[in-house]
Design a protein around this motif. Sequence first.
Motif, PDB file in Angstrom:
ATOM      1  N   UNK A  21     -60.909  40.270  54.729  1.00  0.00           N
ATOM      2  CA  UNK A  21     -60.920  40.095  56.185  1.00  0.00           C
ATOM      3  C   UNK A  21     -59.620  39.424  56.654  1.00  0.00           C
ATOM      4  N   UNK A  22     -59.169  38.414  55.924  1.00  0.00           N
ATOM      5  CA  UNK A  22     -57.919  37.727  56.286  1.00  0.00           C
ATOM      6  C   UNK A  22     -56.725  38.663  56.145  1.00  0.00           C
ATOM      7  N   UNK A  23     -56.700  39.444  55.073  1.00  0.00           N
ATOM      8  CA  UNK A  23     -55.599  40.385  54.874  1.00  0.00           C
ATOM      9  C   UNK A  23     -55.591  41.433  55.983  1.00  0.00           C
ATOM     10  N   UNK A  24     -56.763  41.923  56.360  1.00  0.00           N
ATOM     11  CA  UNK A  24     -56.853  42.888  57.454  1.00  0.00           C
ATOM     12  C   UNK A  24     -56.320  42.316  58.753  1.00  0.00           C
ATOM     13  N   UNK A  25     -56.650  41.054  59.025  1.00  0.00           N
ATOM     14  CA  UNK A  25     -56.151  40.407  60.240  1.00  0.00           C
ATOM     15  C   UNK A  25     -54.636  40.268  60.198  1.00  0.00           C
ATOM     16  N   UNK A  26     -54.093  39.946  59.027  1.00  0.00           N
ATOM     17  CA  UNK A  26     -52.641  39.823  58.893  1.00  0.00           C
ATOM     18  C   UNK A  26     -51.957  41.170  59.108  1.00  0.00           C
ATOM     19  N   UNK A  27     -52.557  42.222  58.571  1.00  0.00           N
ATOM     20  CA  UNK A  27     -51.993  43.562  58.739  1.00  0.00           C
ATOM     21  C   UNK A  27     -52.041  43.972  60.209  1.00  0.00           C
ATOM     22  N   UNK A  28     -53.181  43.743  60.857  1.00  0.00           N
ATOM     23  CA  UNK A  28     -53.289  44.084  62.287  1.00  0.00           C
ATOM     24  C   UNK A  28     -52.302  43.268  63.119  1.00  0.00           C
ATOM     25  N   UNK A  29     -52.109  42.007  62.768  1.00  0.00           N
ATOM     26  CA  UNK A  29     -51.154  41.171  63.483  1.00  0.00           C
ATOM     27  C   UNK A  29     -49.734  41.678  63.339  1.00  0.00           C
ATOM     28  N   UNK A  30     -49.405  42.188  62.181  1.00  0.00           N
ATOM     29  CA  UNK A  30     -48.059  42.727  61.930  1.00  0.00           C
ATOM     30  C   UNK A  30     -47.853  44.038  62.671  1.00  0.00           C
ATOM     31  N   UNK A  31     -48.933  44.811  62.837  1.00  0.00           N
ATOM     32  CA  UNK A  31     -48.825  46.111  63.486  1.00  0.00           C
ATOM     33  C   UNK A  31     -48.575  45.979  64.979  1.00  0.00           C
ATOM     34  N   UNK A  32     -48.933  44.839  65.561  1.00  0.00           N
ATOM     35  CA  UNK A  32     -48.713  44.630  66.983  1.00  0.00           C
ATOM     36  C   UNK A  32     -49.800  45.276  67.820  1.00  0.00           C
ATOM     37  N   UNK A  33     -49.551  45.395  69.113  1.00  0.00           N
ATOM     38  CA  UNK A  33     -50.595  45.872  70.018  1.00  0.00           C
ATOM     39  C   UNK A  33     -50.991  47.330  69.816  1.00  0.00           C
ATOM     40  N   UNK A  34     -50.135  48.121  69.189  1.00  0.00           N
ATOM     41  CA  UNK A  34     -50.455  49.527  68.977  1.00  0.00           C
ATOM     42  C   UNK A  34     -51.567  49.671  67.943  1.00  0.00           C
ATOM     43  N   UNK A  35     -51.564  48.813  66.961  1.00  0.00           N
ATOM     44  CA  UNK A  35     -52.580  48.879  65.916  1.00  0.00           C
ATOM     45  C   UNK A  35     -52.210  49.867  64.831  1.00  0.00           C
ATOM     46  N   UNK A  36     -53.118  50.029  63.918  1.00  0.00           N
ATOM     47  CA  UNK A  36     -52.903  50.930  62.795  1.00  0.00           C
ATOM     48  C   UNK A  36     -53.796  52.142  62.999  1.00  0.00           C
ATOM     49  N   UNK A  37     -53.195  53.309  62.980  1.00  0.00           N
ATOM     50  CA  UNK A  37     -53.962  54.534  63.178  1.00  0.00           C
ATOM     51  C   UNK A  37     -54.857  54.775  61.965  1.00  0.00           C
ATOM     52  N   UNK A  38     -56.102  55.059  62.235  1.00  0.00           N
ATOM     53  CA  UNK A  38     -57.041  55.371  61.168  1.00  0.00           C
ATOM     54  C   UNK A  38     -57.240  56.879  61.141  1.00  0.00           C
ATOM     55  N   UNK A  39     -57.431  57.439  59.943  1.00  0.00           N
ATOM     56  CA  UNK A  39     -57.657  58.879  59.884  1.00  0.00           C
ATOM     57  C   UNK A  39     -59.003  59.245  60.499  1.00  0.00           C
ATOM     58  N   UNK A  40     -59.043  60.426  61.076  1.00  0.00           N
ATOM     59  CA  UNK A  40     -60.309  60.941  61.595  1.00  0.00           C
ATOM     60  C   UNK A  40     -61.171  61.372  60.399  1.00  0.00           C
ATOM     61  N   UNK A  41     -62.447  61.654  60.650  1.00  0.00           N
ATOM     62  CA  UNK A  41     -63.321  62.110  59.572  1.00  0.00           C
ATOM     63  C   UNK A  41     -62.794  63.409  58.972  1.00  0.00           C
TER      64      UNK A  41
END
Length: 54
Positions: A21-41
Amino acid sequence: MAFGLGVLGLAPGVLWAMTPKELGAAIRGRAGPIGIARPTKAELDAMMARFPDH
């Protein structure tokens, strides 16, 4: 590991002590407001078909 050490610049001990959870928050923080695109199903299904686990 490459993202945590190389991009985020975390020390190995800090990286390995983090919870997912902490690593995910750090990654999202680094990505900025755009976020990280997740693949569709459909994209995920295509990747799983192309690279099956054996």
